[in-house]
Design a protein around this motif. Sequence first.
Motif, short mmCIF file in Angstrom:
data_model
loop_
_atom_site.label_atom_id
_atom_site.label_comp_id
_atom_site.label_asym_id
_atom_site.label_seq_id
_atom_site.Cartn_x
_atom_site.Cartn_y
_atom_site.Cartn_z
N GLY A 1 17.62 56.78 105.41
CA GLY A 1 18.84 57.49 105.72
C GLY A 1 18.92 58.81 105.01
N GLN A 2 20.13 59.29 104.80
CA GLN A 2 20.32 60.60 104.18
C GLN A 2 20.19 60.53 102.65
OE1 GLN A 2 22.80 58.63 104.89
NE2 GLN A 2 24.03 58.69 103.01
N GLY A 3 20.23 59.32 102.13
CA GLY A 3 20.07 59.14 100.69
C GLY A 3 21.37 59.28 99.92
N THR A 4 21.33 58.82 98.68
CA THR A 4 22.46 58.96 97.78
C THR A 4 21.95 59.44 96.43
OG1 THR A 4 24.46 57.85 96.94
CG2 THR A 4 22.46 56.51 97.09
N GLN A 5 22.58 60.47 95.90
CA GLN A 5 22.12 61.10 94.65
C GLN A 5 22.57 60.27 93.46
OE1 GLN A 5 20.29 64.17 94.00
NE2 GLN A 5 20.28 63.24 91.95
N VAL A 6 21.63 59.97 92.58
CA VAL A 6 21.92 59.33 91.30
C VAL A 6 21.51 60.29 90.20
CG1 VAL A 6 21.33 57.44 89.74
CG2 VAL A 6 21.68 56.99 92.18
N THR A 7 22.46 60.65 89.35
CA THR A 7 22.19 61.55 88.23
C THR A 7 22.55 60.84 86.94
OG1 THR A 7 22.65 63.48 89.60
CG2 THR A 7 22.66 63.79 87.21
N VAL A 8 21.56 60.70 86.07
CA VAL A 8 21.78 60.05 84.77
C VAL A 8 21.69 61.13 83.70
CG1 VAL A 8 21.09 58.20 83.22
CG2 VAL A 8 20.71 57.97 85.69
N SER A 9 22.82 61.40 83.09
CA SER A 9 22.87 62.50 82.13
C SER A 9 24.03 62.30 81.18
CB SER A 9 23.02 63.83 82.87
OG SER A 9 23.20 64.90 81.95
N SER A 10 23.84 62.75 79.95
CA SER A 10 24.92 62.69 78.97
C SER A 10 25.71 63.99 78.97
CB SER A 10 24.37 62.39 77.59
OG SER A 10 23.39 63.34 77.23
#
Length: 115
Positions: A106-115
């Motif tokens: 699909g179009q995807g889903t953004q995962v951002t892991v950041s402090s």
Amino acid sequence: EVHLVESGGGLVQPGGSLLLSCKASGFTFSGREMYWVRRIPGEGIDWVADIIGDGSKTSYAESVKGRFTISRDNAKNTLYLQMNSLKTEDTAVYYCATNAFGGNRGQGTQVTVSS
């Protein structure tokens, strides 16, 4: 026609958790092995996990083993990825797909892991 819609991504701190979902339509979901893959910025598609049609067998990439759990609800035509103990290197666009190379994703889903 296979149609997959991912959701559930977002911004999370290291050590946090997210639950991704993928709603499937256009094919017999329960009869198909399903995959989560991801694209890290600047890199290609990497396989993350997969699950067979009845949900009885799962496989994981070494980088996520013990932290991520793939599951499915065939009654809802939905695939899940529970992500715990997230690390900065898990930052990516996550896709559900019908093969380990990202087929029909699909179009995807953004995962951002950041402090």
